[in-house]
Write a protein that holds these residues in place. Structure first.
Motif, PDB file in Angstrom:
ATOM      1  N   UNK A 153       2.257 -20.868 -18.115  1.00  0.00           N
ATOM      2  CA  UNK A 153       2.503 -19.469 -17.758  1.00  0.00           C
ATOM      3  C   UNK A 153       2.787 -19.347 -16.258  1.00  0.00           C
ATOM      4  N   UNK A 206       0.488 -15.609  -4.480  1.00  0.00           N
ATOM      5  CA  UNK A 206      -0.710 -15.706  -5.335  1.00  0.00           C
ATOM      6  C   UNK A 206      -0.480 -16.687  -6.476  1.00  0.00           C
ATOM      7  N   UNK A 259       0.877 -11.546 -15.959  1.00  0.00           N
ATOM      8  CA  UNK A 259      -0.242 -12.170 -15.247  1.00  0.00           C
ATOM      9  C   UNK A 259      -1.572 -11.517 -15.625  1.00  0.00           C
ATOM     10  N   UNK A 303      -1.362  -5.971  -3.177  1.00  0.00           N
ATOM     11  CA  UNK A 303      -1.464  -6.146  -1.710  1.00  0.00           C
ATOM     12  C   UNK A 303      -2.358  -5.072  -1.095  1.00  0.00           C
ATOM     13  N   UNK A 332      -7.939 -18.054  -3.279  1.00  0.00           N
ATOM     14  CA  UNK A 332      -8.310 -18.575  -4.596  1.00  0.00           C
ATOM     15  C   UNK A 332      -9.434 -19.599  -4.529  1.00  0.00           C
ATOM     16  N   UNK A 388       5.936 -17.710 -14.244  1.00  0.00           N
ATOM     17  CA  UNK A 388       5.772 -16.594 -13.320  1.00  0.00           C
ATOM     18  C   UNK A 388       6.355 -16.915 -11.941  1.00  0.00           C
ATOM     19  N   UNK A 425       4.429 -11.607  -1.909  1.00  0.00           N
ATOM     20  CA  UNK A 425       2.975 -11.731  -1.997  1.00  0.00           C
ATOM     21  C   UNK A 425       2.543 -12.094  -3.414  1.00  0.00           C
ATOM     22  N   UNK A 426       3.311 -11.600  -4.400  1.00  0.00           N
ATOM     23  CA  UNK A 426       3.015 -12.009  -5.777  1.00  0.00           C
ATOM     24  C   UNK A 426       3.253 -13.509  -5.944  1.00  0.00           C
ATOM     25  N   UNK A 476      -6.136  -8.904  -7.685  1.00  0.00           N
ATOM     26  CA  UNK A 476      -5.667 -10.141  -7.039  1.00  0.00           C
ATOM     27  C   UNK A 476      -4.218 -10.035  -6.595  1.00  0.00           C
ATOM     28  N   UNK A 477      -3.402  -9.377  -7.415  1.00  0.00           N
ATOM     29  CA  UNK A 477      -1.974  -9.311  -7.095  1.00  0.00           C
ATOM     30  C   UNK A 477      -1.585  -7.986  -6.457  1.00  0.00           C
ATOM     31  N   UNK A 522      -0.534 -20.188  -5.156  1.00  0.00           N
ATOM     32  CA  UNK A 522      -1.903 -20.616  -4.853  1.00  0.00           C
ATOM     33  C   UNK A 522      -2.642 -20.991  -6.135  1.00  0.00           C
ATOM     34  N   UNK A 558      -8.717 -12.682  -1.799  1.00  0.00           N
ATOM     35  CA  UNK A 558      -7.440 -13.250  -2.218  1.00  0.00           C
ATOM     36  C   UNK A 558      -7.371 -14.776  -2.116  1.00  0.00           C
TER      37      UNK A 558
END
Lengths: 169, 169
Positions: free
Chosen positions: A111, A131, B10, B38, B89, A115, A127-128, B35-36, A134, B87
DNA sequence: CAGAACTTTCAAAAAATATTGAAAATTCAG
DNA sequence: CTGAATTTTCAATATTTTTTGAAAGTTCTG
């Protein structure tokens, strides 16, 4: 505390722990029961001991076989099937790690790759993507680490982590 | 795939993963959403985005605060509370490890010590004690390992495990 | 090969868990 | 302080998950 009481509490506790980890309480109890049973048990014995139905016993025994935590045994001259658990806790842990990795980590990774393909530009998209990147990096790390743990023998595990602990500072 | 679609998938995926690990699906979705995001969000925004009730949003936000995964923020001149997620992880993982360890491993260890106290002698008692001892040893190992992981910084983790991987053979 | 012993399946029922919504509590601007 | 805005609580409801039990399937003995 007697042996009998101890066994009962162990089965209860293992069941409660399992349910906190997304594992059916009864399945965890069946596993506990077989872990502390020196002899292989029949489905009927499991049914009786835990006070559950035959169908339930059967389904959970099969699920445990799917997880690679117990096995069936045919006893010569007996009609029934006997079930017994892998008793080496380190192997049990490795098996659970390997299974959950296969069932959960791999699908997540796929997944995450999808994404990473989202289209468009701008701060929000960046920024998405950050994440997701990461998370992908983290899950890669987890994947490798778990692989290492799941394919190692107990002595290697203990030694390596002890070294790790020693090195830290 | 657009940003919007990506975000939705997500949130769904994170929710599904959470429920496999004994975490309320909605709680995992709220976490994913923050988390996603901003910007910090209000409970109303969470409610609207996920299509859940205010009470539900509130309860899950509070649970996430208890887990140390999100925090509240007062914005000057605003009446509402704003919620935002950690944020990083690696910090998120450490927080989850630390919490589950506290909530689950510690209680198990205390049950195991009790179970080591059972009375009586004989083969059956010995084999039960052996299993409990093995579990206690394993949970000790897990405890130390998780402690190490949960208090380390990301670079140390990556480096050490990379070394570990290299050393294996 | 008949049929008793045992196992498996799965739809319906029960139990456990999560969600809602309305009321109570809290907060804060005026 | 007052009361509107917001948050929190929790009993009732809805949903999800698990269990049952009866029927179908399988296996193996005699």
């Amino acid at each position: 505390m007697t042996l009998q009481e101890g066994k009962e509490q162990f089965v209860q506790t293992w069941g409660a722990l399992g349910s906190k980890w997304g594992i059916n309480r009864t399945m965890a109890q069946v596993h506990a029961l077989l872990l502390i049973s020196p002899e292989a048990l029949t489905a009927s014995e499991v049914k009786e001991t835990l006070g559950i139905s035959m169908g339930n016993a059967n389904m959970n025994l099969r699920a445990l076989i799917d997880w690679g935590l117990i096995r069936k045994e045919h006893k010569l001259g007996h009609r029934k099937e006997y079930y017994f658990a892998e008793k080496d806790i380190w192997k049990v842990a490795q098996q659970i790690i390997a299974e959950r990795k296969k069932r959960e980590l791999t699908p997540i990774q796929s997944v995450l790759s999808e994404l990473q393909q989202i289209e468009g530009e701008g701060e929000e998209v960046d920024s998405f993507k950050k994440m997701i990147d990461d998370l992908a990096e983290f899950s890669n790390f987890a994947d490798k680490t778990l692989d290492t743990v799941a394919t190692s023998d107990r002595n290697w595990m203990v030694n390596s982590f002890m070294k790790l602990l020693g090195n830290k500072k």
